[in-house]
Design a protein around this motif. Sequence first.
Motif, PDB file in Angstrom:
ATOM      1  N   VAL A  40       0.843  -1.539   0.614  1.00 15.88           N
ATOM      2  CA  VAL A  40      -0.252  -0.281   0.155  1.00 15.88           C
ATOM      3  C   VAL A  40       0.721   1.169   0.274  1.00 15.88           C
ATOM      4  O   VAL A  40       0.521   2.738  -0.802  1.00 15.88           O
ATOM      5  N   THR A  41       1.959   1.084   1.139  1.00 24.61           N
ATOM      6  CA  THR A  41       3.113   2.533   1.180  1.00 24.61           C
ATOM      7  C   THR A  41       3.782   2.530  -0.262  1.00 24.61           C
ATOM      8  O   THR A  41       3.519   4.375  -1.361  1.00 24.61           O
ATOM      9  N   LEU A  42       3.756   1.893  -1.300  1.00 22.81           N
ATOM     10  CA  LEU A  42       4.486   1.775  -2.960  1.00 22.81           C
ATOM     11  C   LEU A  42       2.915   1.593  -3.197  1.00 22.81           C
ATOM     12  O   LEU A  42       4.026   3.356  -4.525  1.00 22.81           O
ATOM     13  N   LEU A  43       2.305   1.654  -3.891  1.00 18.61           N
ATOM     14  CA  LEU A  43       0.888   1.818  -4.617  1.00 18.61           C
ATOM     15  C   LEU A  43       0.849   3.299  -3.934  1.00 18.61           C
ATOM     16  O   LEU A  43       0.544   4.581  -5.279  1.00 18.61           O
ATOM     17  N   GLY A  44       0.294   3.954  -3.284  1.00 19.18           N
ATOM     18  CA  GLY A  44      -0.225   5.165  -2.449  1.00 19.18           C
ATOM     19  C   GLY A  44       1.218   6.707  -2.991  1.00 19.18           C
ATOM     20  O   GLY A  44       0.916   7.116  -3.354  1.00 19.18           O
ATOM     21  N   LEU A  66       4.863  17.875  -1.925  1.00 21.82           N
ATOM     22  CA  LEU A  66       4.270  16.617  -1.990  1.00 21.82           C
ATOM     23  C   LEU A  66       4.796  15.002  -2.322  1.00 21.82           C
ATOM     24  O   LEU A  66       5.175  14.321  -1.580  1.00 21.82           O
ATOM     25  N   SER A  67       5.196  15.567  -3.977  1.00 18.13           N
ATOM     26  CA  SER A  67       6.095  14.702  -4.638  1.00 18.13           C
ATOM     27  C   SER A  67       7.282  13.962  -3.648  1.00 18.13           C
ATOM     28  O   SER A  67       7.577  12.691  -3.937  1.00 18.13           O
ATOM     29  N   HIS A  68       8.187  15.381  -3.070  1.00 19.97           N
ATOM     30  CA  HIS A  68       9.416  14.439  -2.465  1.00 19.97           C
ATOM     31  C   HIS A  68       8.922  13.885  -1.598  1.00 19.97           C
ATOM     32  O   HIS A  68       9.626  13.024  -0.782  1.00 19.97           O
ATOM     33  N   LEU A  69       7.650  14.703  -0.653  1.00 16.35           N
ATOM     34  CA  LEU A  69       8.173  14.157   0.434  1.00 16.35           C
ATOM     35  C   LEU A  69       6.917  12.404   0.606  1.00 16.35           C
ATOM     36  O   LEU A  69       7.679  11.569   1.150  1.00 16.35           O
ATOM     37  N   ALA A  70       6.579  11.784  -0.962  1.00 16.16           N
ATOM     38  CA  ALA A  70       6.129  10.767  -1.325  1.00 16.16           C
ATOM     39  C   ALA A  70       7.681   9.600  -1.216  1.00 16.16           C
ATOM     40  O   ALA A  70       7.322   9.106  -1.388  1.00 16.16           O
ATOM     41  N   PHE A  71       8.238  10.680  -2.110  1.00 16.33           N
ATOM     42  CA  PHE A  71       9.763   9.925  -2.423  1.00 16.33           C
ATOM     43  C   PHE A  71      10.421   9.397  -0.853  1.00 16.33           C
ATOM     44  O   PHE A  71      10.883   8.497  -1.101  1.00 16.33           O
ATOM     45  N   ALA A  72      10.447  10.809   0.063  1.00 14.92           N
ATOM     46  CA  ALA A  72      11.189  10.344   1.545  1.00 14.92           C
ATOM     47  C   ALA A  72      10.719   9.415   2.129  1.00 14.92           C
ATOM     48  O   ALA A  72      11.303   8.292   2.535  1.00 14.92           O
ATOM     49  N   ASP A  73       8.961   9.103   1.376  1.00  9.34           N
ATOM     50  CA  ASP A  73       8.951   7.895   2.584  1.00  9.34           C
ATOM     51  C   ASP A  73       8.488   6.668   1.875  1.00  9.34           C
ATOM     52  O   ASP A  73       9.067   6.122   3.014  1.00  9.34           O
ATOM     53  N   MET A  74       8.582   5.975   0.925  1.00  9.24           N
ATOM     54  CA  MET A  74       9.237   5.582   0.079  1.00  9.24           C
ATOM     55  C   MET A  74      10.428   5.119   0.440  1.00  9.24           C
ATOM     56  O   MET A  74      11.114   3.902   1.305  1.00  9.24           O
ATOM     57  N   GLY A  75      11.534   5.741   0.134  1.00 10.55           N
ATOM     58  CA  GLY A  75      12.689   5.016   0.400  1.00 10.55           C
ATOM     59  C   GLY A  75      12.650   5.052   2.257  1.00 10.55           C
ATOM     60  O   GLY A  75      13.607   3.923   2.353  1.00 10.55           O
ATOM     61  N   TYR A  76      12.482   5.331   3.021  1.00 15.73           N
ATOM     62  CA  TYR A  76      12.528   5.182   4.451  1.00 15.73           C
ATOM     63  C   TYR A  76      11.821   3.904   4.572  1.00 15.73           C
ATOM     64  O   TYR A  76      12.776   3.446   5.528  1.00 15.73           O
ATOM     65  N   ALA A 108      19.200   6.663   7.828  1.00 18.92           N
ATOM     66  CA  ALA A 108      19.401   8.307   7.877  1.00 18.92           C
ATOM     67  C   ALA A 108      18.786   9.473   7.033  1.00 18.92           C
ATOM     68  O   ALA A 108      18.399  10.212   7.861  1.00 18.92           O
ATOM     69  N   PHE A 109      19.391   8.927   6.072  1.00 17.08           N
ATOM     70  CA  PHE A 109      19.345  10.045   4.848  1.00 17.08           C
ATOM     71  C   PHE A 109      17.995   9.983   4.452  1.00 17.08           C
ATOM     72  O   PHE A 109      17.113  11.233   4.459  1.00 17.08           O
ATOM     73  N   PHE A 110      16.653   9.070   4.702  1.00 18.33           N
ATOM     74  CA  PHE A 110      15.541   9.432   4.260  1.00 18.33           C
ATOM     75  C   PHE A 110      14.845  10.497   5.336  1.00 18.33           C
ATOM     76  O   PHE A 110      13.885  10.870   5.117  1.00 18.33           O
ATOM     77  N   VAL A 284       4.640   2.246   8.955  1.00 13.03           N
ATOM     78  CA  VAL A 284       3.167   2.472   9.124  1.00 13.03           C
ATOM     79  C   VAL A 284       2.951   4.014   8.560  1.00 13.03           C
ATOM     80  O   VAL A 284       1.892   4.326   7.390  1.00 13.03           O
ATOM     81  N   ILE A 285       3.378   5.021   9.384  1.00 14.40           N
ATOM     82  CA  ILE A 285       3.781   6.523   8.904  1.00 14.40           C
ATOM     83  C   ILE A 285       4.060   6.645   7.343  1.00 14.40           C
ATOM     84  O   ILE A 285       3.067   7.533   6.829  1.00 14.40           O
ATOM     85  N   PRO A 286       4.757   6.040   7.187  1.00 13.13           N
ATOM     86  CA  PRO A 286       4.568   6.048   5.393  1.00 13.13           C
ATOM     87  C   PRO A 286       3.576   5.710   4.566  1.00 13.13           C
ATOM     88  O   PRO A 286       3.296   6.026   3.442  1.00 13.13           O
ATOM     89  N   MET A 287       3.568   5.119   5.177  1.00 16.40           N
ATOM     90  CA  MET A 287       1.310   4.126   4.267  1.00 16.40           C
ATOM     91  C   MET A 287       0.210   5.627   4.392  1.00 16.40           C
ATOM     92  O   MET A 287      -0.209   6.192   3.770  1.00 16.40           O
TER      93      MET A 287
END
Length: 314
Positions: A40-44, A66-76, A108-110, A284-287
């Motif tokens: 769900v995280t990846l899809l969202g 927001l798109s960069h936040l989504a990128f950070a969430d996926m990476g994290y 640490a990066f993400f 959970v939060i990245p989702m």
Amino acid sequence: MDSPGKRNHTVVTEFILLGLTDDPVLQIILFILILCIYLVTLLGNVSTITLIRISSQLHHPMYLFLSHLAFADMGYSSSVTPNMLVNFLVETNTISYLGCGIQLGSGAFFGALECGVLAVMAYDRFMAICNPLIYSTKMSTQVCVQLLVVAYTGGFFDAFSYSISFFSFHFCGPNQVNHFFCDFSPLVELSCSDVSVPIIVSSFTIGFIIAVTVCVITVSYIYILITILRMRSAEGRQKAFSTCSSHLTAVTLFYGTITFIYVMPKSSYSTDQNKVVSVFYLVVIPMLNPIIYSLRNNEIKGALRKELARKMCS
């Protein structure tokens, strides 16, 4: 000739991750649950990035961030979750020395990048609500890129400090990490070398990043709140609050868990509690972030409906 002390030391080439639980049944349940969350995280987040890229009505600074936040969430999430899923299915949860360092550095990066992007988004809302007449000038494409460069630079510095600290450690004894990923604190406990300088360096880096981003977010929302309270129109106040509600929710969730892990005294919570909270902010939060923004943002919902209708018609 080596000294007796050195001859007795065994160089650690891999670590054993003790994971979340030893119960085989619970491991299968957690595997299914966390796999679903990760998918769900990846899809969202991929959907969020794609929608912002293809929808012209979302080509604004807020959605760029927001798109960069989504990128950070996926990476994290991806820095930890795939390895954790594999470890649910194997008997011995091992990770190589290099893999452990990469996992620590990428996390640490993400993590730092997410802090930076959340701060940039708060500044963007401050400019939009408190200075609407000069917003387009102050938040030009060049300025947005510069703000993102600062956020990514903070992520690189944080990853660099943790990676250098890790590779300066000497591991010559037990190699069991009491966590489900290569977290810094349990690695410090396993090191047989002097860790005082690496701890200071890494703590200063992440502490500085958190302090600066929290200050930016706090000051931005103080000015936003003052501006909203001065508005005479109830409709204007409601619209201003609605543009900030999603971001405030994301900030509260992320910094709330970060505070529990890194600010509260370690004597006040157990290792098991630490693991549970880590699952929340890493998995959970990245989702939740793309769900929060899609459910509470009318522009995103409108853009999604428009793109789906266009695809169906074509």
